[in-house]
Write an enzyme that holds these catalytic residues in place. Structure first.
Site, PDB file in Angstrom:
ATOM      1  N   SER A  13       0.639  -1.321  -0.106  1.00 33.60           N
ATOM      2  CA  SER A  13       0.099  -0.639   0.034  1.00 33.60           C
ATOM      3  C   SER A  13       0.920   1.593   0.100  1.00 33.60           C
ATOM      4  CB  SER A  13      -0.885   0.332   0.916  1.00 33.60           C
ATOM      5  OG  SER A  13      -0.984   1.439   1.321  1.00 33.60           O
TER       6      SER A  13
ATOM      7  N   MET B  95     -11.048  -6.106   5.331  1.00 34.87           N
ATOM      8  CA  MET B  95     -10.465  -4.719   5.838  1.00 34.87           C
ATOM      9  C   MET B  95     -10.857  -5.920   7.603  1.00 34.87           C
ATOM     10  SD  MET B  95     -10.153  -2.587   4.627  1.00 34.87           S
ATOM     11  CE  MET B  95      -8.805  -2.009   5.518  1.00 34.87           C
TER      12      MET B  95
ATOM     13  N   MET C 214      -9.226   8.094   0.131  1.00 33.71           N
ATOM     14  CA  MET C 214     -10.054   7.601   0.982  1.00 33.71           C
ATOM     15  C   MET C 214     -10.541   9.734   0.846  1.00 33.71           C
ATOM     16  SD  MET C 214      -7.549   6.250   4.176  1.00 33.71           S
ATOM     17  CE  MET C 214      -7.025   4.796   4.006  1.00 33.71           C
TER      18      MET C 214
ATOM     19  N   ASP D 123      -4.929   3.500  -1.573  1.00 39.68           N
ATOM     20  CA  ASP D 123      -6.187   3.894  -0.940  1.00 39.68           C
ATOM     21  C   ASP D 123      -6.380   5.008  -1.161  1.00 39.68           C
ATOM     22  OD1 ASP D 123      -5.504   1.156   0.986  1.00 39.68           O
ATOM     23  OD2 ASP D 123      -3.333   1.795   1.477  1.00 39.68           O
TER      24      ASP D 123
ATOM     25  N   ASP E  55      -6.522  -6.653   4.257  1.00 44.48           N
ATOM     26  CA  ASP E  55      -6.077  -5.648   4.181  1.00 44.48           C
ATOM     27  C   ASP E  55      -6.204  -4.528   5.173  1.00 44.48           C
ATOM     28  OD1 ASP E  55      -5.072  -2.627   3.501  1.00 44.48           O
ATOM     29  OD2 ASP E  55      -6.913  -2.166   2.952  1.00 44.48           O
ATOM     30  N   GLY E  56      -4.764  -4.625   6.056  1.00 43.13           N
ATOM     31  CA  GLY E  56      -4.242  -4.319   7.637  1.00 43.13           C
ATOM     32  C   GLY E  56      -4.107  -4.682   8.583  1.00 43.13           C
ATOM     33  N   GLY E  57      -3.210  -3.890   8.785  1.00 42.04           N
ATOM     34  CA  GLY E  57      -2.175  -5.588   9.412  1.00 42.04           C
ATOM     35  C   GLY E  57      -1.128  -5.981   9.766  1.00 42.04           C
TER      36      GLY E  57
ATOM     37  N   HIS F  72      -8.166   0.867  -4.366  1.00 47.39           N
ATOM     38  CA  HIS F  72      -9.939   0.746  -2.371  1.00 47.39           C
ATOM     39  C   HIS F  72      -9.994   1.903  -2.601  1.00 47.39           C
ATOM     40  CE1 HIS F  72      -9.733  -0.371   1.515  1.00 47.39           C
ATOM     41  NE2 HIS F  72     -10.877  -0.398   0.843  1.00 47.39           N
TER      42      HIS F  72
ATOM     43  N   MET G  44     -12.507   4.215  -1.046  1.00 43.50           N
ATOM     44  CA  MET G  44     -12.743   4.535   0.344  1.00 43.50           C
ATOM     45  C   MET G  44     -13.508   5.455   0.321  1.00 43.50           C
ATOM     46  SD  MET G  44      -9.103   2.500   3.245  1.00 43.50           S
ATOM     47  CE  MET G  44      -8.819   3.260   1.314  1.00 43.50           C
TER      48      MET G  44
ATOM     49  N   GLY H 284      -0.620   0.996   9.531  1.00 46.28           N
ATOM     50  CA  GLY H 284       0.199   0.824  10.834  1.00 46.28           C
ATOM     51  C   GLY H 284      -1.043   0.547  11.978  1.00 46.28           C
TER      52      GLY H 284
ATOM     53  N   GLY I  62       1.170  -2.654   4.587  1.00 45.06           N
ATOM     54  CA  GLY I  62       2.199  -0.859   4.406  1.00 45.06           C
ATOM     55  C   GLY I  62       3.039  -0.828   4.596  1.00 45.06           C
TER      56      GLY I  62
ATOM     57  N   HIS J 184      -1.547  -1.341  -4.261  1.00 49.28           N
ATOM     58  CA  HIS J 184      -2.232  -1.205  -3.931  1.00 49.28           C
ATOM     59  C   HIS J 184      -2.033   0.287  -3.118  1.00 49.28           C
ATOM     60  CE1 HIS J 184      -5.755  -2.175  -1.256  1.00 49.28           C
ATOM     61  NE2 HIS J 184      -5.750  -1.559  -0.258  1.00 49.28           N
TER      62      HIS J 184
ATOM     63  N   GLY K  43      -8.923   3.590   7.005  1.00 48.59           N
ATOM     64  CA  GLY K  43      -8.588   4.996   7.124  1.00 48.59           C
ATOM     65  C   GLY K  43      -7.071   5.237   7.741  1.00 48.59           C
ATOM     66  N   PHE K  44      -6.515   4.741   8.189  1.00 45.80           N
ATOM     67  CA  PHE K  44      -4.760   5.338   8.710  1.00 45.80           C
ATOM     68  C   PHE K  44      -4.444   3.978   8.394  1.00 45.80           C
ATOM     69  CE2 PHE K  44      -7.687   7.343  10.971  1.00 45.80           C
ATOM     70  CZ  PHE K  44      -7.224   9.133  10.200  1.00 45.80           C
TER      71      PHE K  44
END
Ligand code: DX5
Ligand code: ZN
Length: 218
Positions: free
Chosen positions: A10, A139, A39, A37, A175-177, A68, A70, A147, A197, A35, A144-145
């Site tokens: 990302s 997700m 937003m 993002d 996606d995420g963490g 992606h 959002m 990290g 990311g 990827h 939104g963020f």
């Protein structure tokens, strides 16, 4: 898992002052997709970039642009993202009311259609469009963020979606963490694409970071 794992770094975690170089670097480091993002500061509490930035980085790589969205509404903007160079356009089930039409529009633009679910949205929300998607994005953080910490309760949802798609040629992206400690959990549950990311961009050696994810996934 039949297919090899795909890694989609990302660029939200990249250094925007040299975004083209960052995209070139992840390409050379062996990523599968890029990827992206998008937003809007409304659907999610953060604001990033839109089609002009995507258009500018498009010539840098031939890797697929995994966009992606959002944003809400997404529908009025789908053709702009297609023209900017997206290969996959993913919309959220929680955004525009007529998801079915958004997905048909994306395919009509000649792009792969993705649908994404927030952590609080059950997999049943996408049952009615299962034959109209090329990718399902689960997700594992609230969007939104970058990290944020991986939400492990989503692993069961991945497993349910894997069962739901059966033999259909649909990719499952997470996606995420995601990091080397949890990637195996999601691939074992059925994911074949992982977004990363911080796991890729927080160090200096992107190839090593991508390799570590592939090794950890097994
Ligand atoms: C979150 C974004 C993610 C995020 C991933 O809203 O959709 O793509 O940037 O970043 P990490 O891997 O750091 O959670
Ligand atoms: Zn994302």
């Amino acid at each position: 898992m039949a297919d090899a794992l795909k890694i989609s770094p990302s660029i939200l975690s990249a250094d925007f002052s040299k975004l083209g170089d960052e995209v070139r670097a992840i390409d050379e480091a062996g990523c599968d997709y890029v990827h992206i993002d998008v937003m809007d500061g409304h659907f999610v509490p953060n604001l990033t970039f839109g089609p002009p930035v995507i258009r500018n980085i498009r010539p840098v790589t031939e890797k697929g642009f995994d966009v992606h969205l959002m944003i809400n509404p997404a529908q009025p903007h789908l053709s702009d993202y297609a023209e900017a160079g997206a290969d996959i356009i993913t919309v959220h089930v929680e955004a525009d009311a007529d998801l079915d039409r958004s997905l048909q529009m994306i395919r009509g633009l000649g792009k792969k259609a993705g649908v994404s679910l927030n952590p609080s949205t059950p997999e049943t929300a996408i049952e009615h469009v299962i034959d109209k998607v090329d990718l399902i994005l689960v997700m594992t953080v609230n969007p939104g963020f970058s990290g944020q910490s991986f939400i492990a309760s989503q692993v069961e949802k991945i497993r349910c979606i894997k069962a739901m798609i059966g033999d259909r040629p649909i990719e499952i992206e997470v996606d995420g963490g995601i990091n080397a400690d949890n990637v195996k959990m999601v691939t074992e549950a059925g994911a074949n694409v992982v977004v990363a990311g911080n796991a890729v961009f927080s160090g200096d050696d992107y190839a090593a970071a991508i390799g570590a994810l592939r090794d950890a996934a097994g």
